[in-house]
Design a protein around this motif. Structure first.
Motif: not given
Length: 342
Positions: A14-16, A116-117, A89-99, A24-29
Motif C-alpha cells: 500500500v503506497r498510494i 511504518l511508525r 493476503f499473508d502480508w499487507v504492507i503499508d509503506a506510507q504510514g498515513l492514517l 522510491f518504493c520500487t526498492s521495497l518491491l
C-alpha cells in the motif's frame, strides 16, 4: 532482521502516492520479489500513478483506488468492496504510514499487517510497526530499510523496468519530435514553489551545455506545466523540444532512459531518471531527500544554508536563496564533471 517464516505467498503493498515515492518504493518491491520469487505481489495505489508500473514484471497485480477512495463515503465503500473481494493476503504492507493508508491496509483481508511508525493516528490498525530507518543520505532509504527488515537484504536503489513495447513507443515518439539520438532532459517543475530553480536560469544553463554536444534540450513536465514550459521553450537554443504535458506516464521511464543527461529539481521525473540509471544532476534547496545511493552517475547540488531544509515552511519570503545560489555556471560545471566520470 527477516520477518518470521513461513514465507508469504500473497503480498499487498500500500503506497498510494505520490510519483516520487512510488519510484522510491520500487526498492521495497525489488527486495520482496528477490526474497519471495514465487509470491503474488499486488500494489494498491491511486489510478493516476498506476501507469508508471504498468507492465513491470515484478508486480503481479495493480489495484487502482476508486475515485474518492479516501475523501468520500461512496469512494470508501467502493474501495472496501474492491479489497474485500481479494483473496486473503499473508502480508499487507503499508509503506506510507498515513492514517488513510492504515485504514486502506485494514480493509484488505490479511494475516499480518505491516507498517511504518509515524506520528499519524491509527497505529492500532497495524500488527507490526517498523521505524523509518536506513541511511538518510541514500535514495529511497526508508523503503530499502523496510525491505531489509522484512527479507534480511538491502535491495539497493529504486529501479524502473520499461517493457520492450514501451521502449518502442518511446522511440517512435522521440522520432516524431526529430530526436533520433541522445538529448539533455530538463525536469524543472514540481508541486511547491520553494523547490523550483529560478526560471531565468534554465535558458542560461541550456546555452552553457551546448558545447557538451549531448544533443538538444528537452523539457519534461505534466499537463499543468504546459504554459510555463512553452515560455521556457521559447528561450532555449534552436532545436530544443517541449514535451511537457505530451508524454504518457507509462512512457516516462523509457523516454528518460534515452537521455544523455537529466537535470531536474526535487520532482518525480528526476527520481525516475535515477531509477533508469541515467546521469542525473539534482538541484535541491528547501528539501534534500538524499545525496547518494544511486547505482548510476548522480550529483546532488544542495547549499545547506542555515534555513535549509525548510520543506513546507519557508522563511525567506520567496527569495529562495537556497536555490538562487546554484548559478547556471555552477550547474554547468557540475554537469561537465558528472559526464566526464562516466
Amino acid at each position: 532482521m527477516k520477518l518470521a517464516s513461513p514465507p508469504p505467498r500473497r503480498i499487498l503493498i500500500v503506497r498510494i502516492s505520490a510519483l516520487g515515492d512510488v519510484v522510491f518504493c520500487t526498492s521495497l518491491l525489488a527486495g520482496l520479489r528477490q526474497a519471495y520469487p514465487q509470491a503474488h505481489i499486488a500494489w494498491l495505489l491511486q489510478s493516476r500513478w498506476a501507469d508508471l508500473l504498468q507492465g513491470d514484471a515484478r508486480v503481479d497485480q495493480l489495484i487502482r483506488l476508486p475515485a474518492g477512495a479516501t475523501d468520500s463515503l461512496a469512494g470508501a465503500r467502493a474501495t472496501h468492496r474492491l479489497l474485500r473481494a481479494e483473496p486473503r493476503f499473508d502480508w499487507v504492507i503499508d509503506a506510507q504510514g498515513l492514517l488513510k493508508t492504515r485504514v486502506l491496509a485494514r480493509m484488505a483481508p490479511a494475516d499480518i499487517r505491516i507498517g511504518l511508525r509515524s506520528r499519524e493516528p491509527g497505529a492500532f490498525l497495524v500488527h507490526r510497526l517498523f521505524d523509518k530507518g536506513g541511511n538518510v543520505d541514500d535514495i529511497s532509504s526508508e523503503y530499502r530499510d523496510l525491505a531489509q527488515q522484512l527479507t534480511g537484504q538491502d535491495p539497493g536503489p529504486p529501479h524502473l523496468q520499461p517493457t520492450a513495447e514501451q521502449r518502442a513507443r518511446a522511440l517512435s515518439l522521440l522520432a516524431q519530435q526529430g530526436l533520433p539520438g541522445p538529448y539533455i532532459a530538463f525536469c524543472p517543475y514540481t508541486t511547491r514553489p520553494q523547490k523550483h530553480w529560478m526560471p531565468e536560469h534554465w535558458p542560461q544553463l541550456a546555452q552553457a551545455l551546448v558545447p557538451l554536444q549531448r544533443g538538444p534540450c528537452v523539457i519534461f513536465g505534466g499537463p499543468a506545466e504546459r504554459d510555463d514550459a512553452q515560455l521556457l521553450h521559447a528561450q532555449l537554443p534552436a532545436g530544443s523540444v517541449n514535451l511537457a504535458g505530451r508524454t504518457p506516464l507509462e512512457l516516462l521511464p523509457a523516454l528518460l532512459e534515452r537521455a544523455a543527461l537529466i537535470v531536474g529539481v526535487d520532482t518525480g521525473l528526476t527520481h525516475i531518471g535515477i531509477a533508469v540509471q541515467r546521469p542525473t544532476l539534482a538541484l535541491f534547496g528547501s528539501t534534500c531527500p538524499y545525496t547518494r545511493g544511486a547505482d548510476s552517475p548522480l550529483r546532488v547540488m544542495y547549499d545547506a544554508l542555515p534555513c535549509a531544509p525548510c520543506r513546507r515552511h519557508p522563511t525567506c519570503g520567496g527569495t529562495w536563496d537556497c536555490l538562487r545560489g546554484l548559478t547556471p555556471a555552477r550547474v554547468a560545471a557540475a554537469a561537465r564533471e558528472l559526464l566526464q566520470h562516466r
